[in-house]
Design a protein around this motif. Structure first.
Motif, short mmCIF file in Angstrom:
data_model
loop_
_atom_site.label_atom_id
_atom_site.label_comp_id
_atom_site.label_asym_id
_atom_site.label_seq_id
_atom_site.Cartn_x
_atom_site.Cartn_y
_atom_site.Cartn_z
N ALA A 259 31.38 22.00 32.72
CA ALA A 259 29.95 21.88 32.37
C ALA A 259 29.39 23.13 31.70
N LEU A 260 30.18 24.19 31.62
CA LEU A 260 29.68 25.45 31.05
C LEU A 260 29.30 25.26 29.59
N ARG A 261 28.05 25.63 29.26
CA ARG A 261 27.56 25.54 27.88
C ARG A 261 27.23 26.93 27.37
N TRP A 262 27.07 27.03 26.06
CA TRP A 262 26.83 28.35 25.48
C TRP A 262 25.52 28.95 25.97
N LEU A 263 24.53 28.09 26.26
CA LEU A 263 23.26 28.62 26.76
C LEU A 263 23.39 29.18 28.17
N ASP A 264 24.48 28.82 28.88
CA ASP A 264 24.73 29.37 30.22
C ASP A 264 25.35 30.76 30.15
N SER A 273 25.12 31.85 33.99
CA SER A 273 24.19 31.05 34.77
C SER A 273 24.83 29.68 35.01
N VAL A 274 25.50 29.54 36.15
CA VAL A 274 26.21 28.30 36.48
C VAL A 274 25.23 27.36 37.18
N GLN A 275 24.67 26.43 36.42
CA GLN A 275 23.63 25.55 36.94
C GLN A 275 24.08 24.10 37.09
N HIS A 276 25.19 23.74 36.47
CA HIS A 276 25.60 22.34 36.45
C HIS A 276 27.09 22.18 36.73
N SER A 277 27.45 20.96 37.06
CA SER A 277 28.84 20.57 37.24
C SER A 277 29.05 19.26 36.50
N TYR A 278 30.25 19.06 35.98
CA TYR A 278 30.52 17.84 35.20
C TYR A 278 31.43 16.91 35.99
N TYR A 279 31.07 15.62 35.97
CA TYR A 279 31.86 14.59 36.64
C TYR A 279 32.38 13.65 35.56
N TRP A 280 33.71 13.57 35.42
CA TRP A 280 34.30 12.88 34.28
C TRP A 280 34.33 11.36 34.43
N ARG A 281 34.26 10.82 35.63
CA ARG A 281 34.33 9.38 35.81
C ARG A 281 33.01 8.71 35.47
N ARG A 282 33.03 7.37 35.41
CA ARG A 282 31.86 6.55 35.07
C ARG A 282 31.26 6.96 33.72
N GLY A 283 32.09 7.33 32.79
CA GLY A 283 31.61 7.69 31.47
C GLY A 283 31.18 9.13 31.32
N GLY A 284 31.22 9.90 32.41
CA GLY A 284 30.86 11.32 32.35
C GLY A 284 29.41 11.57 32.72
N HIS A 285 29.19 12.52 33.62
CA HIS A 285 27.83 12.85 34.07
C HIS A 285 27.70 14.35 34.28
N LEU A 286 26.60 14.91 33.79
CA LEU A 286 26.26 16.30 34.04
C LEU A 286 25.32 16.33 35.24
N LYS A 287 25.73 16.95 36.32
CA LYS A 287 24.94 16.94 37.55
C LYS A 287 24.68 18.36 38.02
N SER A 288 23.82 18.49 39.02
CA SER A 288 23.51 19.80 39.58
C SER A 288 24.71 20.34 40.35
N THR A 289 24.70 21.65 40.59
CA THR A 289 25.80 22.27 41.32
C THR A 289 25.84 21.77 42.76
N LYS A 290 26.95 22.06 43.42
CA LYS A 290 27.22 21.51 44.75
C LYS A 290 26.15 21.90 45.77
N THR A 291 25.76 23.18 45.79
CA THR A 291 24.76 23.67 46.74
C THR A 291 23.80 24.61 46.03
N GLU A 292 22.75 25.00 46.73
CA GLU A 292 21.79 25.96 46.17
C GLU A 292 22.47 27.30 45.92
N ALA A 293 23.38 27.68 46.82
CA ALA A 293 24.10 28.95 46.66
C ALA A 293 24.98 28.94 45.41
N SER A 294 25.43 27.75 45.00
CA SER A 294 26.31 27.65 43.83
C SER A 294 25.60 27.98 42.53
N ALA A 295 24.27 27.98 42.54
CA ALA A 295 23.51 28.22 41.31
C ALA A 295 23.21 29.70 41.07
#
Length: 430
Positions: A259-264, A273-295
């Motif tokens: 999920a890492l993008r150049w703006l991160d 700035s690691v704010q998102h995680s990518y899930y490849w199934r179901r066509g792909g989804h950009l979602k929030s990180t696992k926990t608040e500490a992960s951000a």
């Protein structure tokens, strides 16, 4: 004694005949609403099963409601559609005092859980729950009534299953979550998975009174030495080198790396700035990180900055919103399939130097262990790996064989300073 006609009152607005007791208090029969089910054709696509029922709006006026249960492919006959409607029927009749007359099976409870609670979880969690439920829980327990599920029977079943202990623990957690849902909705009085004691009876409660299974690992996670990581990098091309270098220096998760993008990449402030995680199934989804500490922010070493800027100059997708490792085949709309890169590039490279079993999470374990070897404090390692608590961090820390030998040498020198034990003498030989 026969009831006088005067005590009967026709409340047409309520749609039923009611009667008053001696004090003039209204009595009304509580009904269990079954609803109706029918198969309806659509202009496009397969026919769908439609379930209809009545409910009152905020003014008390009855309103006809309907919902699509699923298409004919999912429920090929009326019996299958009726089974799916049973879960919805529980929700409709939740306020009815007669709801306990409806016998609830685990299959019905699972359908109800999927409608009411599972959609609130992350997509990746939903998929994991569905896999475990459909492959393990429902085939064994689906047709049983809730009151027939016994703590010891579930425990014996899990212990006899020929699967990893970690898988058993996950199955137990999913079953516990589903039965906790049943307790909240008052479909049953207690949770037989996490506690064998019915609600309201008192006594000790907690995990010790429920199903007991071990979540012990069958083997320790693979941890690489700095020399092995360095040697593995020599076997890779620049893009794959950068992937391993980033993961080996930051210890981020596979989804976060994708999920890492150049703006991160904050090149001016030298931070990630690691704010998102990518899930490849179901066509792909950009979602929030696992926990608040992960951000939390991660520092950017000058070597990482230089390598990223060089990669950006080579990449076709270098705008701020583009993925750092975008898929050229998909024209940058999605990140690289890192599972495929691991299988086709990373694992063969490490296999050539005699190391097997490398995964993306291997580098995360390696980062934690290397920081511990360097003498860093546990709190710093926790924040660097962005864990929510130290208990999780401790699972990532392993001492290498070399460091254990050095530690053992210090202990032996302290016990036998400059001496050895002799079999022929009971005293130390210097």
């Amino acid at each position: 004694m026969a009831l006088d006609r005067a005590s009967r009152v026709d409340y047409s607005g309520l749609g039923c005949q009611c009667r008053l007791n001696k004090g003039g208090i209204l009595f009304r029969r509580t009904r269990y609403q079954q609803g109706s089910l029918r198969l309806e054709e659509r202009k496009r696509g397969a026919a769908v099963w439609v379930y209809r029922w009545w409910e009152n709006d905020i003014t008390g006026k009855p309103i006809r409601r309907k919902v699509q249960l699923g298409c004919l492919e999912r429920y090929p006959n009326e019996s299958a559609a009726c089974a799916a409607a049973d879960a919805l029927r529980l929700t409709i009749n939740n306020q009815s005092k007669r709801k306990n007359l409806q016998k609830t099976t685990v299959n019905i409870l699972w359908e109800h859980y999927c409608r009411e609670e599972l959609p609130l979880k992350e997509i990746s969690t939903q998929d994991a729950y569905l896999v475990y439920a459909e492959n393990w829980v429902l085939p064994r327990w689906g047709k049983l009534l809730l009151e027939e599920i016994k703590t010891i029977e579930v425990e014996r079943w899990l212990r006899a299953a020929q699967i990893a202990d970690g898988t058993k623990a996950k199955i137990k957690c999913i079953m516990s979550a589903v039965f906790s849902h049943a307790v909240r909705w008052e479909f049953c009085g207690h949770n037989p998975i996490s506690s064998g004691i019915p609600v309201g009876t008192g006594g000790k409660r907690g995990p010790s009174t429920g199903v007991r299974v071990s979540a012990k690992r069958q083997k320790s996670p693979l941890v690489l030495s700095p020399e092995e990581v360095k040697l593995g990098l020599t076997q890779l091309e620049f893009r794959d080198q950068l992937l391993v270098f980033l993961d080996g220096a930051l210890g981020i998760r596979q989804g976060e790396l994708g999920a890492l993008r150049w703006l991160d990449c904050e090149f001016e402030n030298m931070n990630f700035s690691v704010q998102h995680s990518y899930y490849w199934r179901r066509g792909g989804h950009l979602k929030s990180t696992k926990t608040e500490a992960s951000a939390k922010l991660l520092p950017m070493h000058p070597s990482l900055k230089q390598a990223l800027l060089e990669w950006r100059s080579q990449s076709l997708y270098n705008r701020p919103g583009d993925f750092v490792f975008a898929s050229e085949r998909l024209k940058g709309s999605k990140p690289l399939d890192l599972a495929s890169v691991l299988k086709k590039k990373i694992q063969p490279a490490f296999k050539r130097i005699g190391i097997t079993g490398v995964g993306w999470h291997t580098f995360r374990h390696t980062v934690g262990s290397m920081l511990a070897e360097m003498g860093e404090h546990q709190l710093m390692i926790r924040d660097y790996l962005r864990h929510a608590n130290l208990h999780v961090t401790n699972k990532y820390l392993q001492a290498t064989t070399t460091s254990k030998r050095l530690a053992q040498g210090k202990l032996v020198d302290a016990i036998l300073p400059g001496g050895v034990l002799s079999a022929s003498k009971s005293t130390l030989v210097h």
